[in-house]
Design an enzyme around this catalytic site. Structure first.
Site, PDB file in Angstrom:
ATOM      1  CG  MET A 244       4.903   6.517  -2.693  1.00 16.79           C
ATOM      2  SD  MET A 244       5.175   4.647  -3.479  1.00 16.79           S
ATOM      3  CE  MET A 244       7.269   5.169  -3.583  1.00 16.79           C
TER       4      MET A 244
ATOM      5  CG  ASP B 211      -1.912   1.311   1.163  1.00 20.88           C
ATOM      6  OD1 ASP B 211      -2.333   1.529   0.351  1.00 20.88           O
ATOM      7  OD2 ASP B 211      -2.019   2.635   2.213  1.00 20.88           O
TER       8      ASP B 211
ATOM      9  CG  HIS C 101      -6.441   6.706   4.797  1.00 22.69           C
ATOM     10  ND1 HIS C 101      -6.513   6.158   2.882  1.00 22.69           N
ATOM     11  CD2 HIS C 101      -7.683   6.616   5.140  1.00 22.69           C
ATOM     12  CE1 HIS C 101      -7.859   5.764   2.615  1.00 22.69           C
ATOM     13  NE2 HIS C 101      -8.727   5.910   3.886  1.00 22.69           N
TER      14      HIS C 101
ATOM     15  CG  ASP D 131      -4.114   1.267   4.828  1.00 23.67           C
ATOM     16  OD1 ASP D 131      -4.675   1.554   6.006  1.00 23.67           O
ATOM     17  OD2 ASP D 131      -4.657   2.422   4.134  1.00 23.67           O
TER      18      ASP D 131
END
Length: 183
Positions: A25, A12, A160, A165
């Protein structure tokens, strides 16, 4: 010819926007689907000042804080690659598993290629939403994690945080396999 053993890795990411390159990212989390205690995570310095306010709001991450405390993206991807190679050693095949894998894989693929020249997961990802869609013979609308959770009853939940996750996704994957794919 015998197929290489497959090592399923739940991945994730949290990002500052919808597409890699223009957005950053910000964190990546990963764990083995078969043993979610075998895990990797890190925060990355942003590669862009662009962000979607809702993306940062949902993660609670700060671009300013990540600029000072995050890893340089090349270093982060080197560490991630080393971890993948450790848990999926030569002779095996690392399989990227994600929930809405197309989003997470696009960032991971971009970063691996841009900073290291190759992606240890190759050109494809296994999407849990699609897996559930086929196994449950559901509608696409029913592939939201909240809807899947009503059917397979995971103990964990997503929040999140990329590693949390990834662990949650690994549980969903295992439960879908155990409950829906053995019929």
């Amino acid at each position: 010819m015998t197929a290489a053993p497959e090592v399923f890795i739940s991945v994730d990411v949290e990002a500052s926007g919808p597409i890699p390159g223009e957005y950053s990212m910000l964190s990546v989390g990963a764990c083995l689907v078969s043993d979610d205690t075998q895990a990797f995570s890190c925060y990355l310095k942003p590669i862009s000042d662009r962000y979607v306010p809702e993306a940062l709001e949902v993660t609670g991450l700060s671009l300013d804080k990540l600029r000072s405390e995050g890893l340089e993206p090349r270093e982060a991807m080197l560490r991630f690659q080393e971890w993948v190679q450790q848990v999926a050693p030569e002779g095996s095949k690392a399989v990227f598993v994600g929930f809405n894998a197309s989003f997470d894989w696009s960032f991971v693929n971009h970063y691996f290629h841009y900073f290291l020249g190759a992606n240890p997961f190759g050109i494809a990802a296994l999407d849990i939403k699609s897996m559930y869609f086929g196994a449950a013979r559901s509608t696409w609308e029913q592939t939201r994690s909240s809807e899947i959770a009503k059917v397979v009853n995971p103990r964990k939940q997503g929040d999140h945080d990329a590693l949390h996750d990834a662990v949650y996704q690994a549980e969903l994957f295992r439960l879908i396999q155990a409950q829906l794919m053995n019929d």
